[in-house]
Design an enzyme around this catalytic site. Sequence first.
Site, short mmCIF file in Angstrom:
data_model
loop_
_atom_site.label_atom_id
_atom_site.label_comp_id
_atom_site.label_asym_id
_atom_site.label_seq_id
_atom_site.Cartn_x
_atom_site.Cartn_y
_atom_site.Cartn_z
N ARG A 100 -34.25 -33.61 -37.70
CA ARG A 100 -35.00 -32.71 -36.85
C ARG A 100 -34.55 -31.28 -37.12
NH1 ARG A 100 -38.20 -35.98 -36.59
NH2 ARG A 100 -39.12 -37.03 -34.78
N GLU A 159 -42.81 -26.33 -35.57
CA GLU A 159 -43.76 -26.94 -36.51
C GLU A 159 -45.17 -26.86 -35.94
OE1 GLU A 159 -42.48 -30.92 -37.50
OE2 GLU A 159 -40.47 -30.25 -37.96
N HIS A 190 -43.09 -32.10 -42.72
CA HIS A 190 -42.90 -33.27 -41.86
C HIS A 190 -43.65 -34.49 -42.43
CE1 HIS A 190 -41.29 -34.26 -37.67
NE2 HIS A 190 -41.51 -35.38 -38.31
#
Lengths: 305, 305
Positions: free
Chosen positions: B220, B249, B268
Amino acid sequence: MPTLLILSRNAAEYRRHVEAARLPGLEILPPDHFSEAEIVFGEPNLICAALPQLTALQWAQSTWAGVEPLLNPDLRRDYQLTNARGVFGGLMSEYVFGYLLLHERKMLPRLAAQLRRTWDASPTGTLRGKTLGLLGVGSIGAELARTAKFFGMTVRGFTRLSETCPQVDQYFHGPDLLRFAAGLDYLVSVLPNTTATRQLVGANLLAALPASALFINVGRGSAVDESALIHALETEALAGAVLDVFAEEPLPVEHPFWQTKNLLLTFHTSAPSFPLEISKIFIENYARYVAGSALWYCVDFERGY
Amino acid sequence: MPTLLILSRNAAEYRRHVEAARLPGLEILPPDHFSEAEIVFGEPNLICAALPQLTALQWAQSTWAGVEPLLNPDLRRDYQLTNARGVFGGLMSEYVFGYLLLHERKMLPRLAAQLRRTWDASPTGTLRGKTLGLLGVGSIGAELARTAKFFGMTVRGFTRLSETCPQVDQYFHGPDLLRFAAGLDYLVSVLPNTTATRQLVGANLLAALPASALFINVGRGSAVDESALIHALETEALAGAVLDVFAEEPLPVEHPFWQTKNLLLTFHTSAPSFPLEISKIFIENYARYVAGSALWYCVDFERGY
């Protein structure tokens, strides 16, 4: 007392490793003492050049896997020739699976997105479940098969006769080349340069692959029909190729490969010969030589590997 | 009769996989029947948005590993929350080792040489013998450790307490963070977003790494002090970094990361949730739910994973 001549660009480093092993009864000759050498250890092209002067030669240990310069039928074959094997599989695996992952995980398109400051979360592929076809399953091919299994892939092998690698799910031979190619996700050639392998990767084989397939050549350039490969890539009959070896090396500056669509080039660097690793092969083989045992990794001059 | 609501961007595909399993006694609700749902299966952000209306909720199965949206202490915790585990390790391994190989095998410099029509046979590196440090060793870290061992590497693990992965050669905890970092070739974070992991990859940790090290973050973004990372990369105190996750994000278009030196970005996408794989987790957990057994992959709301 056996005499050794080292003929290598890295002669000093090889000499250091061999000396460190304190091999019983071995005399390491100064450079240029060709006529006294019973054993030669070095690069095949340098051994080839010295061959006429190596009048006492009994055994030549190559630092490379490929020994083409010494296979010319016009040259002497009155000595034992051994090559380097078993040390390149891990390095070749890193190269082949590195480039398979570059392709599947879209590393170059992602880099292009970064340069455009674009958040590109489109999905990427995976190795898991894919099918790898190996042209040639010797010690390098077997290591590639083992790595493919680690990543959850299916493995097909195309060989002359052998079916010895347990990580190959299905073997194909001779006339079954196009059946071998049908449905492959990736085709990897580790073929040596022999009369049987020349231009094996030609128009027919390339046409039998799915248009989504990727081809990697880490064997010898002679196995590929370069014009047929360019045509397949330019017409998108093949998704991509990665070549480390070529019919002519270094690749001529005017060769179309430099700019062929979806083609990545490297420069005969997929599996470098690290002197420490290669010296271990010589040191072990020397023990067999002085004991009169059969040497490891003997090259059959006729078969070509 | 248990009732299921599917809350996913891929709801139709998840519904097809769940229906194909013909789960005994399960009624799949039409969309928007929030108040009747005893079970919810879907993305944490969608579940979070629907939470006030999910008045009958007993169990929520996340399609993702990360469940941050549901961990907000202001939200209800009167239901069982399970996440997706065990399916991402293989995909994460492909991503991490793909980028490690891109770095070691100099794939981008080789591409640059190709564009210059230059035969660049300078040697490349190898994974063999290198040391990988894992920040976090859960199911994903364990799979990365297994892959590192396959490639002949040494593995260090930094965890809160656990020392359960046999492929980790040496474990470190709490105060030993900088000892853990010293001498690493590669640092990979798979840390979740918790209060204990926030900004763990900061100036001190980065300064403890060798200047030749590569950092990869697939956990993360909150675990990284982004300013400290930019400083380390721009001053070449760190050889490179690959980031798949970020504090914010999608990454804002004005963020310096887009152009930071020796930094590669992905979006991601290191381990996509494939509906077929994730559905298997729900289907197996459903059997445990109806049998009254403990569910797999329960999230501890306090611990945060």
